[in-house]
Design a protein around this motif. Sequence first.
Motif, short mmCIF file in Angstrom:
data_model
loop_
_atom_site.label_atom_id
_atom_site.label_comp_id
_atom_site.label_asym_id
_atom_site.label_seq_id
_atom_site.Cartn_x
_atom_site.Cartn_y
_atom_site.Cartn_z
N ILE A 57 0.63 -1.26 0.18
CA ILE A 57 -0.10 0.04 -0.01
C ILE A 57 0.81 1.21 -0.03
O ILE A 57 1.73 1.31 0.85
N TYR A 58 0.78 2.36 -0.84
CA TYR A 58 1.51 3.39 -1.01
C TYR A 58 0.50 4.60 -1.25
O TYR A 58 -0.52 4.32 -1.75
N LEU A 59 1.08 5.65 -1.28
CA LEU A 59 0.54 6.87 -1.56
C LEU A 59 0.81 7.54 -2.97
O LEU A 59 2.01 7.81 -3.18
N LYS A 60 -0.30 7.84 -3.60
CA LYS A 60 0.02 8.42 -4.78
C LYS A 60 -0.98 9.58 -4.91
O LYS A 60 -2.09 9.45 -5.04
N ASP A 61 -0.47 10.79 -5.17
CA ASP A 61 -1.39 12.08 -5.01
C ASP A 61 -2.55 11.99 -4.11
O ASP A 61 -3.43 11.88 -4.38
N HIS A 62 -2.19 11.75 -2.84
CA HIS A 62 -2.89 11.92 -1.67
C HIS A 62 -4.02 10.46 -1.79
O HIS A 62 -5.02 10.69 -1.20
N ALA A 63 -3.74 9.84 -2.63
CA ALA A 63 -4.76 8.57 -2.81
C ALA A 63 -3.97 7.16 -2.33
O ALA A 63 -2.91 7.06 -2.62
N LEU A 64 -4.54 6.38 -1.65
CA LEU A 64 -4.07 5.45 -1.26
C LEU A 64 -3.90 4.27 -2.43
O LEU A 64 -5.55 3.86 -2.72
N ILE A 65 -2.94 3.71 -2.64
CA ILE A 65 -2.96 2.73 -3.73
C ILE A 65 -2.91 1.24 -3.06
O ILE A 65 -1.70 1.11 -2.31
N ILE A 66 -3.50 0.11 -3.34
CA ILE A 66 -3.48 -1.05 -2.69
C ILE A 66 -3.30 -1.99 -3.78
O ILE A 66 -4.05 -1.86 -4.77
N GLN A 67 -2.13 -2.38 -3.67
CA GLN A 67 -1.51 -3.22 -4.95
C GLN A 67 -1.40 -4.79 -4.35
O GLN A 67 -0.40 -4.95 -3.43
N GLU A 68 -1.89 -5.81 -5.37
CA GLU A 68 -1.56 -7.12 -4.82
C GLU A 68 -0.01 -7.49 -5.30
O GLU A 68 0.40 -6.97 -6.25
N ILE A 69 0.33 -8.07 -4.50
CA ILE A 69 1.75 -8.51 -4.65
C ILE A 69 1.76 -10.12 -5.23
O ILE A 69 1.32 -10.88 -4.35
N ALA A 70 1.99 -10.20 -6.38
CA ALA A 70 1.96 -11.67 -6.87
C ALA A 70 3.00 -12.69 -6.27
O ALA A 70 3.99 -12.24 -5.64
#
Lengths: 270, 256
Positions: free
Chosen positions: B243-256
């Motif tokens: 999970i990281y921040l991009k332009d004040h939005a939390l991005i949740i990304q699956e780790i394969a």
Amino acid sequence: MARVIVVTSGKGGVGKTTTSAAIAMGLAKKGHKTAVIDFDVGLRNLDLIMGCERRVVYDFINVINGEASINQALIRDKNCNLLYVLPASQTRDKDALTQEGVGKVLDELSQDFKYIVCDSPAGIERGANLALYFADDAFVVTNPEISSVRDSDRMLGLLSSKSRRAERNEEPIKEYLLLTRYDPDRVHSGEMLGLEDVQDILSLHLLGIIPESKSVLTSSNAGIPVILDEKSEAGQAYADVVARYLGEERPHRFIDGKKGFFRKLFGGKS
Amino acid sequence: MSTNPTNTTAVLEFKSSTFFAPILILFNNDIATIELSLHEKIRLAPDFFKNSPLIIDVSELNKQNHDVDIVEITTVLRKIGFFPIGLRGGSDRQNNQARNLFIPIDAVRSNDSPMSFGKTQVDEATDRSKEEVTETPIAPAAASSSSSVATTLITQPVRSGQRIYATGDLIILSQVSAGAEIMAEGNIHVYNTLRGRALAGVQGKTDARIFCFDLQAELISIAGDYKTNEDLSNQTRKKPVQIYLKDHALIIQEIA
Ligand SMILES: Nc1ncnc2c1ncn2[C@@H]1O[C@H](COP(=O)(O)OP(=O)(O)OP(=O)(O)O)[C@@H](O)[C@H]1O
Ligand SMILES: [Mg+2]
């Protein structure tokens, strides 16, 4: 040196006192001199379940306050002469229970007893904290429903941070799960959590599953710990728990229930 | 009942030790502003700051020629519940004030100096607000000592009702229960199920990340931007994610 066992849960009414009475009796029946202490000041209960309420003269607080010796306050069980009950006070203030006082009583009992079972009150207040503070082992009594599991989790947090062992940086308290009032049919219908769901959250060493059983109430009313009712499932389940605690290997039972057995037999879904 | 290993007549013994205490670096000399700011910090992690010993660092202020009265700041700190045990970077006047208050003076030494009083942490450049509290972890299973930012490693389950605060990165090997709260000024790694609340970059580090093996969190937050469990999509729920921040939005990304 005695081994101090706390029977705890956080949530009320899940079966702590029933369990304390049963395992204390079970350990004594196995030949170990055992004392069981009621920490529930104000709500004396253990002595009823142990059937010794009419023989109470002195209580735990009297001993802490130096108004009676331990030997004066301990009540020998009528069914087993290796088992003693230290009742709680019904009249005293909870504040009379002090860490120093409890420590002294446990130290003194340790000279003479093999196991000391502490029946914790519900909640995370003083009484519950003191009941767990000196523990070596913890039996975490949990019912298969989410609020009970949550409270047990909370209790586990306290066990690992607020005990004497934690404060002294000693080997942590050994934590065991006791899943009580387990009703396989209600688990099957989704009304209750199953063993797996509970373990998913708590991941603890499972000491036993105690099925919901009418014999618990019957035994309580008669003032006889349910473990002595060898015909009842709850009694057998508690006997297994004691045996496992003492190192015997016994397969877990009462997970599927009778109806579950028929369900399997006929391959039906409901 | 004393246990003396060597000599029965010895009265005392000195042992070398490292003492950990947070360092309060002041960037603003207005006492009221400092007090307000401290209350805010304490609210975030009350258990970690309560009754904590602390070293006051005024070197930044003195670089800007902003004077601060050590008697006043000490009074405020004590009132809030801190125990100032050292002053560093003070002017002669400030050092004298400290001595009169029985607070030792600590010359600013290099980070790894064995004599250093309290452990300094060189923080990476975060946009600091007015003051900052750095703290070394409390009883972690292991912490890197040489790197500039300490990593806190937790091997036990974090149970409901427990809170963990790490000044650097936080690595947790066991589960984090619902009702537990883990906070880090840096990244958070949970190599297990995350059911509680996880807050990374709590002092404003917007490039902090959260990693976990099984996302079931009640709340996730990076540098103040958060999502609750309800906001989690089914694509990422119960999955290993970062999970990281991009332009004040939390991005949740699956780790394969
Ligand atoms: N396995 C069981 N089957 C059926 N009823 C049970 C079982 N275990 C406990 N009970 C019943 O649940 C009720 C609460 O039990 P108990 O007093 O042992 O709980 P407790 O955790 O000690 O409660 P408290 O928190 O008030 O001290 C009692 O009425 C008891 O008979
Ligand atoms: Mg009870």
